[in-house]
Each structure stands twice: as C-alpha cells, then as structure tokens.
Design an enzyme around this catalytic site. Structure first.
Site, PDB file in Angstrom:
ATOM      1  N   ASP A  35     112.749   9.939 -64.496  1.00  0.00           N
ATOM      2  CA  ASP A  35     111.328   9.449 -64.620  1.00  0.00           C
ATOM      3  C   ASP A  35     110.383  10.753 -65.226  1.00  0.00           C
ATOM      4  O   ASP A  35     110.547  11.675 -64.625  1.00  0.00           O
ATOM      5  CB  ASP A  35     110.867   8.864 -63.390  1.00  0.00           C
ATOM      6  CG  ASP A  35     109.493   7.983 -63.332  1.00  0.00           C
ATOM      7  OD1 ASP A  35     109.852   6.919 -62.980  1.00  0.00           O
ATOM      8  OD2 ASP A  35     108.599   8.370 -63.840  1.00  0.00           O
ATOM      9  N   LEU A  37     107.209  10.729 -64.441  1.00  0.00           N
ATOM     10  CA  LEU A  37     106.119  10.735 -63.514  1.00  0.00           C
ATOM     11  C   LEU A  37     104.886  10.492 -64.120  1.00  0.00           C
ATOM     12  O   LEU A  37     103.850  10.895 -63.647  1.00  0.00           O
ATOM     13  CB  LEU A  37     105.982  12.153 -62.504  1.00  0.00           C
ATOM     14  CG  LEU A  37     107.380  12.133 -61.816  1.00  0.00           C
ATOM     15  CD1 LEU A  37     107.289  13.427 -61.025  1.00  0.00           C
ATOM     16  CD2 LEU A  37     107.507  11.068 -60.970  1.00  0.00           C
ATOM     17  N   SER A 121     111.092  -8.722 -70.698  1.00  0.00           N
ATOM     18  CA  SER A 121     109.868  -9.350 -70.075  1.00  0.00           C
ATOM     19  C   SER A 121     109.801 -10.828 -70.670  1.00  0.00           C
ATOM     20  O   SER A 121     110.094 -10.929 -71.774  1.00  0.00           O
ATOM     21  CB  SER A 121     108.512  -8.544 -70.482  1.00  0.00           C
ATOM     22  OG  SER A 121     107.209  -9.296 -70.124  1.00  0.00           O
ATOM     23  N   TYR A 145     103.015  -4.955 -76.863  1.00  0.00           N
ATOM     24  CA  TYR A 145     104.113  -4.602 -75.837  1.00  0.00           C
ATOM     25  C   TYR A 145     105.376  -5.715 -75.824  1.00  0.00           C
ATOM     26  O   TYR A 145     106.460  -5.322 -75.909  1.00  0.00           O
ATOM     27  CB  TYR A 145     103.372  -5.011 -74.569  1.00  0.00           C
ATOM     28  CG  TYR A 145     104.266  -4.988 -73.232  1.00  0.00           C
ATOM     29  CD1 TYR A 145     105.066  -3.989 -72.735  1.00  0.00           C
ATOM     30  CD2 TYR A 145     104.402  -6.145 -72.949  1.00  0.00           C
ATOM     31  CE1 TYR A 145     105.589  -4.033 -71.735  1.00  0.00           C
ATOM     32  CE2 TYR A 145     105.420  -6.383 -71.650  1.00  0.00           C
ATOM     33  CZ  TYR A 145     105.747  -5.248 -71.226  1.00  0.00           C
ATOM     34  OH  TYR A 145     106.575  -5.605 -70.000  1.00  0.00           O
ATOM     35  N   LYS A 149     109.407  -5.179 -76.205  1.00  0.00           N
ATOM     36  CA  LYS A 149     110.527  -5.589 -75.547  1.00  0.00           C
ATOM     37  C   LYS A 149     111.444  -6.452 -76.446  1.00  0.00           C
ATOM     38  O   LYS A 149     112.677  -6.293 -76.204  1.00  0.00           O
ATOM     39  CB  LYS A 149     109.850  -6.566 -74.450  1.00  0.00           C
ATOM     40  CG  LYS A 149     109.214  -5.740 -73.546  1.00  0.00           C
ATOM     41  CD  LYS A 149     110.036  -5.094 -72.667  1.00  0.00           C
ATOM     42  CE  LYS A 149     109.250  -4.009 -71.535  1.00  0.00           C
ATOM     43  NZ  LYS A 149     110.057  -3.163 -70.865  1.00  0.00           N
ATOM     44  N   ASN A 173     106.169 -12.753 -63.747  1.00  0.00           N
ATOM     45  CA  ASN A 173     105.136 -11.741 -63.114  1.00  0.00           C
ATOM     46  C   ASN A 173     105.716 -10.978 -62.119  1.00  0.00           C
ATOM     47  O   ASN A 173     105.533 -11.800 -61.020  1.00  0.00           O
ATOM     48  CB  ASN A 173     103.959 -12.404 -63.009  1.00  0.00           C
ATOM     49  CG  ASN A 173     102.982 -12.538 -64.535  1.00  0.00           C
ATOM     50  OD1 ASN A 173     103.740 -13.106 -65.465  1.00  0.00           O
ATOM     51  ND2 ASN A 173     101.987 -12.000 -64.626  1.00  0.00           N
ATOM     52  N   LEU A 193      96.769  -8.959 -61.936  1.00  0.00           N
ATOM     53  CA  LEU A 193      95.783  -9.836 -61.062  1.00  0.00           C
ATOM     54  C   LEU A 193      95.825  -9.733 -59.568  1.00  0.00           C
ATOM     55  O   LEU A 193      94.926  -9.542 -58.984  1.00  0.00           O
ATOM     56  CB  LEU A 193      96.456 -11.309 -61.625  1.00  0.00           C
ATOM     57  CG  LEU A 193      95.622 -12.460 -60.520  1.00  0.00           C
ATOM     58  CD1 LEU A 193      93.979 -12.477 -61.236  1.00  0.00           C
ATOM     59  CD2 LEU A 193      96.034 -13.638 -61.023  1.00  0.00           C
TER      60      LEU A 193
HETATM   61  N1  UFG Z   1      93.797 -11.584 -64.969  1.00  0.00           N
HETATM   62  C1  UFG Z   1      92.440 -12.108 -64.676  1.00  0.00           C
HETATM   63  N2  UFG Z   1      91.664 -10.940 -64.414  1.00  0.00           N
HETATM   64  C2  UFG Z   1      91.884  -9.744 -64.002  1.00  0.00           C
HETATM   65  C3  UFG Z   1      93.365  -9.422 -64.253  1.00  0.00           C
HETATM   66  C4  UFG Z   1      94.178 -10.433 -64.839  1.00  0.00           C
HETATM   67  O1  UFG Z   1      91.926 -13.066 -64.965  1.00  0.00           O
HETATM   68  O2  UFG Z   1      91.234  -8.875 -63.664  1.00  0.00           O
HETATM   69  C5  UFG Z   1      94.666 -12.581 -65.668  1.00  0.00           C
HETATM   70  C6  UFG Z   1      94.856 -12.150 -66.978  1.00  0.00           C
HETATM   71  O3  UFG Z   1      94.037 -12.652 -67.824  1.00  0.00           O
HETATM   72  C7  UFG Z   1      96.413 -13.025 -67.133  1.00  0.00           C
HETATM   73  C8  UFG Z   1      96.749 -13.372 -65.341  1.00  0.00           C
HETATM   74  O4  UFG Z   1      95.609 -12.886 -64.580  1.00  0.00           O
HETATM   75  O5  UFG Z   1      96.081 -14.388 -67.325  1.00  0.00           O
HETATM   76  C9  UFG Z   1      98.042 -12.481 -65.082  1.00  0.00           C
HETATM   77  O6  UFG Z   1      97.670 -11.072 -65.634  1.00  0.00           O
HETATM   78  P1  UFG Z   1      98.399  -9.816 -65.075  1.00  0.00           P
HETATM   79  O7  UFG Z   1      97.743  -8.490 -65.939  1.00  0.00           O
HETATM   80  O8  UFG Z   1      98.585  -9.744 -63.745  1.00  0.00           O
HETATM   81  O9  UFG Z   1      99.787  -9.894 -65.823  1.00  0.00           O
HETATM   82  P2  UFG Z   1     100.311 -10.398 -67.431  1.00  0.00           P
HETATM   83  O10 UFG Z   1     100.792 -12.008 -67.306  1.00  0.00           O
HETATM   84  O11 UFG Z   1      99.319  -9.972 -68.437  1.00  0.00           O
HETATM   85  O12 UFG Z   1     101.589  -9.413 -67.475  1.00  0.00           O
HETATM   86  C10 UFG Z   1     102.607  -9.338 -66.599  1.00  0.00           C
HETATM   87  C11 UFG Z   1     103.111  -7.745 -66.826  1.00  0.00           C
HETATM   88  C12 UFG Z   1     103.736  -7.958 -68.130  1.00  0.00           C
HETATM   89  C13 UFG Z   1     104.815  -9.133 -68.365  1.00  0.00           C
HETATM   90  C14 UFG Z   1     104.049 -10.423 -68.089  1.00  0.00           C
HETATM   91  C15 UFG Z   1     105.263 -11.424 -68.065  1.00  0.00           C
HETATM   92  O13 UFG Z   1     102.311  -6.840 -66.764  1.00  0.00           O
HETATM   93  O14 UFG Z   1     104.684  -6.808 -68.350  1.00  0.00           O
HETATM   94  O15 UFG Z   1     103.506 -10.354 -66.870  1.00  0.00           O
HETATM   95  O16 UFG Z   1     104.746 -12.657 -67.762  1.00  0.00           O
HETATM   96  F1  UFG Z   1     105.091  -9.050 -69.472  1.00  0.00           F
END
Ligand code: UFG
Length: 336
Positions: A35, A37, A121, A145, A149, A173, A193
């Site tokens: 890693d 880091l 992913s 991204y 993948k 997720n 989220l």
């Molecule tokens: N979201 C909000 N507000 C925030 C953060 C997120 O509304 O402050 C929403 C995003 O728009 C999205 C949902 O919450 O609709 C989930 O967002 P995340 O950032 O938690 O996760 P993502 O779905 O964007 O992505 C994650 C991983 C990716 C992976 C994906 C697969 O980070 O690596 O899940 O589903 F590809």
C-alpha cells in the site's frame, strides 16, 4: 514467516483492504499488505500482516515483494475511488487504476503467480433500466472511474491467456465498519453517503446535509443504492480466493444484498437509529451518478456460497460506533 500460502493485498491499509486482511488472517492465510498509504493508514493494518509501502505502478518493486514473500495469490484493492474526482482527473485515475493493474499483472506473470481477485465495482453497469442487475447486464460506465474498472477487468480477463485464474468482484455500495472496531472508513476527504450522515449526526452543525438530486427516475426522486456491509464483502474475498484455488477460471460476481435504499431512506434510517434530527437541502445532481444500482446476487450465492448477512441497520450502527471511536465525541451516545 511461513510463506507456503501467502496472499498479497494491494491497498490492504485502506477501508476495504484492511477488512479483507483481517478476514484472511482469521482464516489462516499469510498476508503481505502492499500500500502506498496515499489514502490507506498504517494503523488499520492488522498486526499479523507483513507490510510494504509501495505503489502498484512500480512493477520492479512489486516483483521484488512478490518474489521475496513467495506470494501465491494477489487480491488487488489499491486504486482511486471517487466517482466525482475521476470526472475532473481522468488521466490520474487511468494511471492509478488501469496502468497500475497492468503493472501488477505483468509482475505476476513474471513470477508465475496465477491466482487473482480484483476489487471491481457496480459502477461498471452505469445507468441501467434493470431493477436487479445480474453479471451479464450490459456495461455502460458513466464516469472515468467506472471505465477504469471495466478496462481493468478486461485486462485481467485477457491475462487468462498466460494462465491467470481470476475473479472480479463487483461491489455495490460498501459501508459500515468492523464489528470488533479494529478498522473502518476514514477517507480523506470523505464523500460517501453513510459516513457523512453519521458525522453530521455525531456533530451537528448549522449546515444542512446535501442531497445530490431529487429528480431521478426513482420512487422518491433520490438515487437508489445497494449498501453491503464491508465485513460481508471481506468474507466474500476469502470465499472467492478459496474457490479459485479449488477451481481455476476467469469469472465475475456481483456483491450486493439485492435490496436498494434511496438517499432519503438512508437519511430516515440514520435519524431513526441515532435520534438526531438532520436537516437536508437538495443540491444539483452529482456528475457521474447513476440513478439506481441494485445487485442480483444470485450467482455469488450459488457459486461462492456467499450471502450478505448485515442489514442496513447493522451497517449504520457499526459505522456510528466506528465514528464515535475515531473522534471520541463528548456527547457519546449508544445506539442499540
Ligand atoms: N450522496 C448525497 N449526498 C452526499 C453524498 C452522497 O446525496 O453528501 C448520494 C450520491 O449522490 C449517491 C448516493 O448518495 O446517489 C451514494 O453515494 P456514495 O458517494 O456513498 O456512493 P456512490 O454510489 O457514488 O459510489 C460507491 C463507491 C463506488 C462504487 C459505487 C457502486 O464509492 O466506488 O458505490 O455502487 F462504484
């Protein structure tokens, strides 16, 4: 160290990689964590694992570490993970995520290491009409991204020509933290989220929580995701590796629960479990976000005997406990 069955975990100091390392050690595997880091943290690496600081784009270093430790398999988790950052920095993402994977595969080929598990992913599916996504759904990545993948998976599949046996695990997720509190999520900056909601609930401020878009074609207009506990994911890696050792092949599996949660539903669950009020504000859609990603996990259930066990409540509770432990918030509160 006894090096008869040694697995290298790239990105083993990161969120998912450190959970996998714990699970491998628990199941009697020897582990070498590789890693750089850049986002992983040394304190998250379990004591029983050997650690080398290195970057997967450095093929010579990889070869040395694989050779010295007589590694027999690699679990490749290292990579950049932010969908939104990738939209602004596609070249950087390509170099880390695709070029890095190519260097790792070359290093493995040079040393005849032919068992490989890849952290892929659900993002590879992109915008899809399917309610439950199976592995043969079309790949329509909607961000650099996600393209990375897909491209890395392709490189891995091509490596079967020189004898590589591989499984790409398409995570939905990942969320939650180790129930024993040994490791958890601490991205810098945090964009996901659930940890962001937990932080808001732990230390409320005057800023409302941003919901990115409420005009998606979903029941309440917010994005739907399939949240899977990181410890369930870790368990799947050990099952996949053991399955690959028994039956060499080139394969791909979805890792999800088969149940989707909208952003609004997740917010409501955090409020219900923590008893904290969370004000929200709707902001524009985040670039690259697909409307809905929910797994059909049947294949992993049948072929790997893997099922996600943790509920969304388990995920939120474990994330809450981890966050409390990290920051030792003064108004410590137990949730049950
Ligand atoms: N979201 C909000 N507000 C925030 C953060 C997120 O509304 O402050 C929403 C995003 O728009 C999205 C949902 O919450 O609709 C989930 O967002 P995340 O950032 O938690 O996760 P993502 O779905 O964007 O992505 C994650 C991983 C990716 C992976 C994906 C697969 O980070 O690596 O899940 O589903 F590809």
């Amino acid at each position: 160290m006894n090096t008869s069955q040694t697995t290298m975990v790239t990105g083993g100091a990161g969120y998912i990689g450190s959970h996998i390392t714990h699970e491998l050690l628990k199941n009697g595997h020897q582990v070498v964590v590789f890693d750089n880091l850049s986002s992983g943290q040394r304190r998250l690496i379990p004591d029983g694992a050997y650690f080398t600081k290195g970057d997967v784009r450095d093929q010579t270093h990889l070869e040395n570490v694989l050779k010295i430790n007589r590694c027999t398999a690699v679990i490749h988790c290292a990579g950049l993970i932010s969908v939104s950052e990738s939209v602004n920095a596609p070249q950087k993402y390509y170099e880390h995520n695709v070029v890095g994977t190519a260097a790792l595969l070359r290093a493995m080929q040079r040393h005849d290491i032919d068992r490989f598990i890849f952290s892929s992913s659900a993002a590879v599916y992109g915008n899809t009409e399917m309610e439950l996504i199976s592995e043969n759904a079309p790949l329509k990545p909607s961000s650099p991204y996600a393209e990375n993948k897909r491209d890395a998976e392709r490189l891995i599949r091509h490596a079967s020509r020189w004898g590589l046996a591989s499984i790409s695990l398409r995570y939905f997720n990942a969320a939650g933290a180790d129930p024993a509190g040994r490791t958890g999520e601490c991205h810098q900056p945090e964009t996901h989220l659930i940890p962001l909601l937990i932080r808001k609930a732990c230390a409320p401020d005057t800023e409302p929580f941003s919901v990115f878009g409420d005009d998606y074609p979903t029941d309440d207009g917010t994005c739907v995701r399939d949240y899977v506990h990181v410890s369930d994911l870790a368990r799947a890696h050990v099952l996949a590796l053991e399955s690959l050792i028994r039956t060499p092949r080139s394969d791909v599996y979805n890792l999800g629960t088969g149940r989707g949660w909208s952003v609004r539903e997740v917010i409501d669950t955090v409020i219900a479990l923590t008893g904290r009020q969370l004000d929200t504000v709707v902001r524009p859609r985040r670039p690259g976000d697909p409307a809905s990603l929910v797994a059909d996990p049947t294949r992993a259930e049948i072929e790997l005997q893997w099922t996600a066990r943790a509920s969304i409540e388990d995920i939120i509770r474990s994330a809450w406990r981890w966050e409390q432990k990290q920051h030792r918030y003064p108004a410590k509160r137990q949730i049950h």
